[in-house]
Each structure stands twice: as C-alpha cells, then as structure tokens.
Design a protein around this motif. Sequence first.
Motif, mmCIF file in Angstrom:
data_model
loop_
_atom_site.group_PDB
_atom_site.id
_atom_site.type_symbol
_atom_site.label_atom_id
_atom_site.label_comp_id
_atom_site.label_asym_id
_atom_site.label_seq_id
_atom_site.Cartn_x
_atom_site.Cartn_y
_atom_site.Cartn_z
ATOM 1 N N CYS A 66 0.756 -1.703 0.096
ATOM 2 C CA CYS A 66 0.021 -0.214 -0.049
ATOM 3 C C CYS A 66 0.911 1.531 0.188
ATOM 4 C CB CYS A 66 -0.792 -0.018 0.803
ATOM 5 S SG CYS A 66 -1.888 1.603 1.442
ATOM 6 N N GLU A 67 0.930 2.372 -1.104
ATOM 7 C CA GLU A 67 1.875 2.540 -1.624
ATOM 8 C C GLU A 67 1.218 4.497 -0.359
ATOM 9 O OE1 GLU A 67 2.903 4.872 -5.265
ATOM 10 O OE2 GLU A 67 1.933 6.871 -3.997
ATOM 11 N N LEU A 68 2.315 4.188 0.874
ATOM 12 C CA LEU A 68 2.102 5.402 1.970
ATOM 13 C C LEU A 68 3.311 6.715 1.379
ATOM 14 C CD1 LEU A 68 1.197 4.153 5.367
ATOM 15 C CD2 LEU A 68 -0.508 5.277 3.759
ATOM 16 N N GLY A 69 3.792 7.011 0.457
ATOM 17 C CA GLY A 69 4.814 8.039 0.451
ATOM 18 C C GLY A 69 5.145 7.103 -1.033
ATOM 19 N N GLN A 70 5.855 9.022 -1.962
ATOM 20 C CA GLN A 70 6.459 8.480 -3.068
ATOM 21 C C GLN A 70 8.173 9.425 -2.723
ATOM 22 O OE1 GLN A 70 4.646 10.619 -5.882
ATOM 23 N NE2 GLN A 70 2.790 8.639 -5.991
ATOM 24 N N LYS A 71 9.611 8.891 -3.330
ATOM 25 C CA LYS A 71 10.781 9.513 -3.464
ATOM 26 C C LYS A 71 10.509 10.610 -4.229
ATOM 27 C CE LYS A 71 14.135 7.185 -3.307
ATOM 28 N NZ LYS A 71 15.320 6.028 -3.375
ATOM 29 N N GLY A 72 11.283 11.923 -3.819
ATOM 30 C CA GLY A 72 11.178 12.871 -4.381
ATOM 31 C C GLY A 72 12.176 12.748 -5.513
ATOM 32 N N LEU A 73 12.133 13.966 -6.363
ATOM 33 C CA LEU A 73 12.810 13.628 -7.959
ATOM 34 C C LEU A 73 13.123 15.470 -7.873
ATOM 35 C CD1 LEU A 73 13.302 12.596 -11.208
ATOM 36 C CD2 LEU A 73 10.871 13.929 -11.599
ATOM 37 N N ALA A 74 14.855 14.863 -8.854
ATOM 38 C CA ALA A 74 15.618 15.502 -8.569
ATOM 39 C C ALA A 74 16.840 15.788 -9.544
ATOM 40 C CB ALA A 74 16.595 16.281 -8.045
ATOM 41 N N LYS A 75 16.737 16.670 -11.267
ATOM 42 C CA LYS A 75 17.316 16.843 -12.083
ATOM 43 C C LYS A 75 18.654 17.648 -11.636
ATOM 44 C CE LYS A 75 14.280 14.430 -14.283
ATOM 45 N NZ LYS A 75 14.203 13.130 -14.826
ATOM 46 N N VAL A 76 19.702 17.554 -12.166
ATOM 47 C CA VAL A 76 20.816 17.893 -11.612
ATOM 48 C C VAL A 76 22.096 17.658 -13.014
ATOM 49 C CG1 VAL A 76 23.399 17.667 -10.392
ATOM 50 C CG2 VAL A 76 20.993 16.841 -9.707
ATOM 51 N N LYS A 77 22.476 18.957 -13.563
ATOM 52 C CA LYS A 77 23.490 18.615 -14.708
ATOM 53 C C LYS A 77 24.589 18.368 -13.514
ATOM 54 C CE LYS A 77 24.849 22.620 -17.221
ATOM 55 N NZ LYS A 77 24.270 23.212 -18.510
ATOM 56 N N ILE A 78 26.184 18.226 -14.039
ATOM 57 C CA ILE A 78 27.925 18.118 -13.955
ATOM 58 C C ILE A 78 28.092 18.630 -15.105
ATOM 59 C CG2 ILE A 78 29.104 17.488 -11.811
ATOM 60 C CD1 ILE A 78 27.055 15.939 -11.219
ATOM 61 N N PHE B 197 19.536 18.433 -0.070
ATOM 62 C CA PHE B 197 20.016 17.869 -1.376
ATOM 63 C C PHE B 197 21.083 18.523 -1.584
ATOM 64 C CE2 PHE B 197 19.718 17.179 -6.157
ATOM 65 C CZ PHE B 197 19.734 15.798 -5.502
ATOM 66 N N LYS B 198 21.149 19.807 -2.114
ATOM 67 C CA LYS B 198 22.215 20.898 -2.527
ATOM 68 C C LYS B 198 22.996 19.730 -1.553
ATOM 69 C CE LYS B 198 20.426 24.373 -3.584
ATOM 70 N NZ LYS B 198 20.237 26.572 -3.233
ATOM 71 N N GLU B 199 23.294 19.820 0.297
ATOM 72 C CA GLU B 199 24.899 19.400 0.510
ATOM 73 C C GLU B 199 24.922 18.571 0.476
ATOM 74 O OE1 GLU B 199 23.784 19.608 5.089
ATOM 75 O OE2 GLU B 199 22.702 21.795 4.651
ATOM 76 N N MET B 200 24.519 17.160 -0.013
ATOM 77 C CA MET B 200 24.386 16.108 -0.505
ATOM 78 C C MET B 200 25.602 16.106 -1.556
ATOM 79 S SD MET B 200 21.080 14.210 0.004
ATOM 80 C CE MET B 200 21.604 12.189 -0.787
ATOM 81 N N LEU B 201 25.311 17.234 -2.684
ATOM 82 C CA LEU B 201 25.836 16.897 -3.439
ATOM 83 C C LEU B 201 27.287 16.960 -3.061
ATOM 84 C CD1 LEU B 201 23.055 18.332 -6.528
ATOM 85 C CD2 LEU B 201 24.247 16.170 -5.993
ATOM 86 N N ARG B 202 27.072 18.546 -2.258
ATOM 87 C CA ARG B 202 28.438 18.629 -1.902
ATOM 88 C C ARG B 202 29.834 18.058 -1.495
ATOM 89 N NH1 ARG B 202 25.662 24.022 -0.718
ATOM 90 N NH2 ARG B 202 25.102 23.435 1.217
ATOM 91 N N GLU B 203 28.686 17.226 -0.858
ATOM 92 C CA GLU B 203 29.669 15.992 -0.035
ATOM 93 C C GLU B 203 29.636 15.010 -1.414
ATOM 94 O OE1 GLU B 203 29.082 12.552 3.576
ATOM 95 O OE2 GLU B 203 27.455 14.098 3.276
ATOM 96 N N PRO C 50 37.131 19.533 -9.364
ATOM 97 C CA PRO C 50 36.918 20.726 -9.668
ATOM 98 C C PRO C 50 35.704 20.906 -11.241
ATOM 99 C CG PRO C 50 38.147 20.109 -11.034
ATOM 100 C CD PRO C 50 38.193 18.628 -9.925
ATOM 101 N N VAL C 51 34.384 20.617 -10.751
ATOM 102 C CA VAL C 51 33.409 20.578 -11.053
ATOM 103 C C VAL C 51 31.976 21.713 -10.728
ATOM 104 C CG1 VAL C 51 33.522 18.211 -11.587
ATOM 105 C CG2 VAL C 51 31.884 19.050 -9.921
ATOM 106 N N GLU C 52 31.376 22.580 -11.969
ATOM 107 C CA GLU C 52 30.332 22.797 -11.665
ATOM 108 C C GLU C 52 29.247 21.833 -11.204
ATOM 109 O OE1 GLU C 52 30.734 25.921 -14.575
ATOM 110 O OE2 GLU C 52 31.942 26.842 -13.942
ATOM 111 N N TYR C 53 27.917 22.517 -11.007
ATOM 112 C CA TYR C 53 26.676 21.523 -10.767
ATOM 113 C C TYR C 53 25.757 22.490 -10.398
ATOM 114 C CZ TYR C 53 27.172 20.930 -5.943
ATOM 115 O OH TYR C 53 27.328 22.135 -4.618
ATOM 116 N N GLU C 54 24.261 21.638 -11.195
ATOM 117 C CA GLU C 54 23.011 23.569 -11.226
ATOM 118 C C GLU C 54 22.138 21.788 -11.231
ATOM 119 O OE1 GLU C 54 20.444 25.466 -14.755
ATOM 120 O OE2 GLU C 54 22.648 25.072 -15.120
#
Length: 437
Positions: free
Chosen positions: A187-199, A318-324, A330-334
Amino acid sequence: MIKEWMDVKEEAAEYLSRLIQINTSNSLQNEMEAIRFLVEIAERNGLYTKVHQTGENRGNVVISLKPDYHEPIILLSHLDVVPANDEDWKVPPFSGEIIDDVMWGRGTIDTKQLTITHLMVLLLLKRNNITLNKDVIMVATSDEENGSQFGLIPFLEDYPYLFKNTFVFNEGGGFPILIDENIYYLCELGQKGLAKVKITAKNDVTSNPYLSNNSALQISIKIIEAFQSLEIIERIPSSTNTLFSTIAFDKGISFSDKDFETFMKIIPSSYVSLFRAMAKSTFSITKWDGGKKHSTAGKKYEMYLDCRPIPSVTRDLFKEMLREILGDLPVEYEILSFSQGYESQINQTHLAIFEEEVKKEVPHAKVVPFLSIGGSDSRHLNSLGSQIYGYCPMLPDMTFDKVITMVHGVNERIPLESLRFGIQNMYNILVKLEGSD
C-alpha cells in the motif's frame, strides 16, 4: 448485498475494453473523448458529472453520487497513457482484446483499469442505495504521464479546497510481493522525491585545440566513481522501515537500520534492487555528453543525473548531499529541478480494514506500507493535508515484479478476475471505512 460479482466483472470488462480502444497516448493530447465516454455511462446510470476543461480536447472529469459534496473521499486516476507500438506487442495495444479471461492493452494497469474500478464502485453504491457517512467522488485526469500541466495541476488551482484534509485513493499499490510462503500487499504511503542535476567538467586550457589534455574526461570518471561509492548516512523512511520490520519478523529476526545489509541477504534477489531504492536516496546518470564532437569542441563534459531522494531530503539538504559527494572535484553543478518526496502517516486501523478484505480471498495476505520509487499525481497533494493511499489490490498472480515490467512496457494486461477482485475490495473498503445506513 451484491449477489453476483461475475455480472460486475462482465460489465467492468466491457467498459474497460472500450476505454482502452480510445487511444489516449499523451502525445495525442486527446483525453476528452475518453471523458465523454465516462460521462455517458455515469449519467445513464444516474450519477452526476462535471467536466473541467484544461485545453483543446483535454481536461478532467468529476463523477459523483450527489450534485454537491463536501470534503469527499476521492478516487483518483488518470486517462492518458504512454505510447505503444503495434509491432512490439503480441496483441494490438489499443484493442482491449480478451484472451483466456485476460484483457490486453495499454492502460490495463496504468491506469484505465483504476478508472473503471472507481466508476464501478460508484455505480454499485448507487444501485445498492448505500449511504456513507462521507461523500465519495471519482476524479479522472489528463496529462499525468507528462507532468499534469493539463490535468491535476490546473484542477487544483480551480478547486483548491476539494482535496484538503480528506482521503484519496490513487494508483501505486495493491500489487503483492511473495517471500517464502508469505504474501505482502503493498500500500503506497509515500513517494521519493525527484531531482534533475547537470554536472559540468571543463578541460584545462591548452594552446592546441587538437591536443586536448582530456582533464574533463578524467574528472568525469571520478564523478562516476563518487556516485558509485556513496556512503551517505540516511534514516530509512518510516513506511520502508515498517515493511522491512514486518518481513523480518516473519523470518524470525528483528530489523534495524544498522542491520540493513544483513536483512538484504535474506531477501529474494528479484527484490533487492527495489528494497535498496526504497531505503536510500539514489542517483542515476541518464546522459553523458562530451568529447571532440561536443558542441563546445571538446572543452567540457556534461553529465545529467536523475536523482531520487528519500522524503526527508529537502532542497537544501540535497545541495549538501551533492557537495559532500562531489567533494573537491573541479566541477560546476546545477539543480535543474527539485520536487521533494512525501510520506503519509501510517494508519494501522485503515491498513487492518484493507487486510481484512484481501484475506477474504487470499487468507495469508498482509497489507504493508511502502515507499514508491516512482511518481504519480499523488505528489501534488502532499501539502493539502490529505491521507493518500496508493492502493487497489490484485490477485497474487499479479505480483509487483511482474507488473512493473508491463507499466510503460509492452504486453500490458490484466486478468479479469483481478479486475473484479479490485472492484470488490474497493467497494467493501469504502463501506467499512465510512459505515453505511
């Protein structure tokens, strides 16, 4: 009392077959024909309808037992489907053909089957003069497969209070998983989030464009390695924890976050990837673009990620996760887009009602909460205070691992006995959930 459920099955099969024959592939943007079909059936049987147009030949439909309703229980589904090519299927995907009591066609699971289930539930409540303590309506939407911009999103803008603080039954659950002799209905009681990232990784400057030092390529390889060796500590979502704890108990052991890997060793291999995805945030590389033939003449590599964070992860986290994860590379991410996941509160009383109904035909079944790794219209309702259940059960031969290959895949089909089983369960659940006169 409903004396002959086989008659219900036959009627539902006719409606579902005809609805499948209306090709509502999202790319065609033509759900209004399906809406008119539902309206004709509903009004012919004394139900009330309201069509909400969102674009040319697109919209949503509300079907109800009464002309007016307040804080109703809402049965939610969508009418659009993903495209299907005839040559890939054993049976034409928009035929609604029945072979050996199994109906084939695009939408037999996602989610025209659910639309017809909800319609039949309303018809049966009407025919049997059942008066519940709360109003019940069904809402069938457009454009769910492409972001709901012509479906639920404008509907919520025009009817902002309809979904507030109520119960919603939607797609996402009701499929069993089998472990040893145990049958667990999800029985679905939730959903994960969704994020699109470019590195983006850029090459070091060189005086000769034909002799690139390929530093961006080397950095890209390190990015892949970083995401493959994730060691982020996360608390397992409550619905996932409950599911795992139930399975562990039946196995004669206990479950805790610290024993996650030990628990995974007792899980059938067909479910390992699914269970891991329900427990942790995941990252998948969907596109990698670079090299000498890149539009920037090899100056950089671009990597695109599909990320599914667990519900507790906010945009800032989520931003902190990407930083970690990326560390000092030496990359840029969005972050191109971010939608936070959600979890509804576990109501054991309701789950017990669901389980009691399933057990009438599947005696050893258990109904357990789970966190979906995909998305549906439910994600647009989290902020409205509604209790959202992704649930419409099928018989044990329609297991989760079998169904998931057909959703958005080929040869989508449903045994008509499972269609009948879902209608019968949903009807009885509503009567028990809200009582009747």
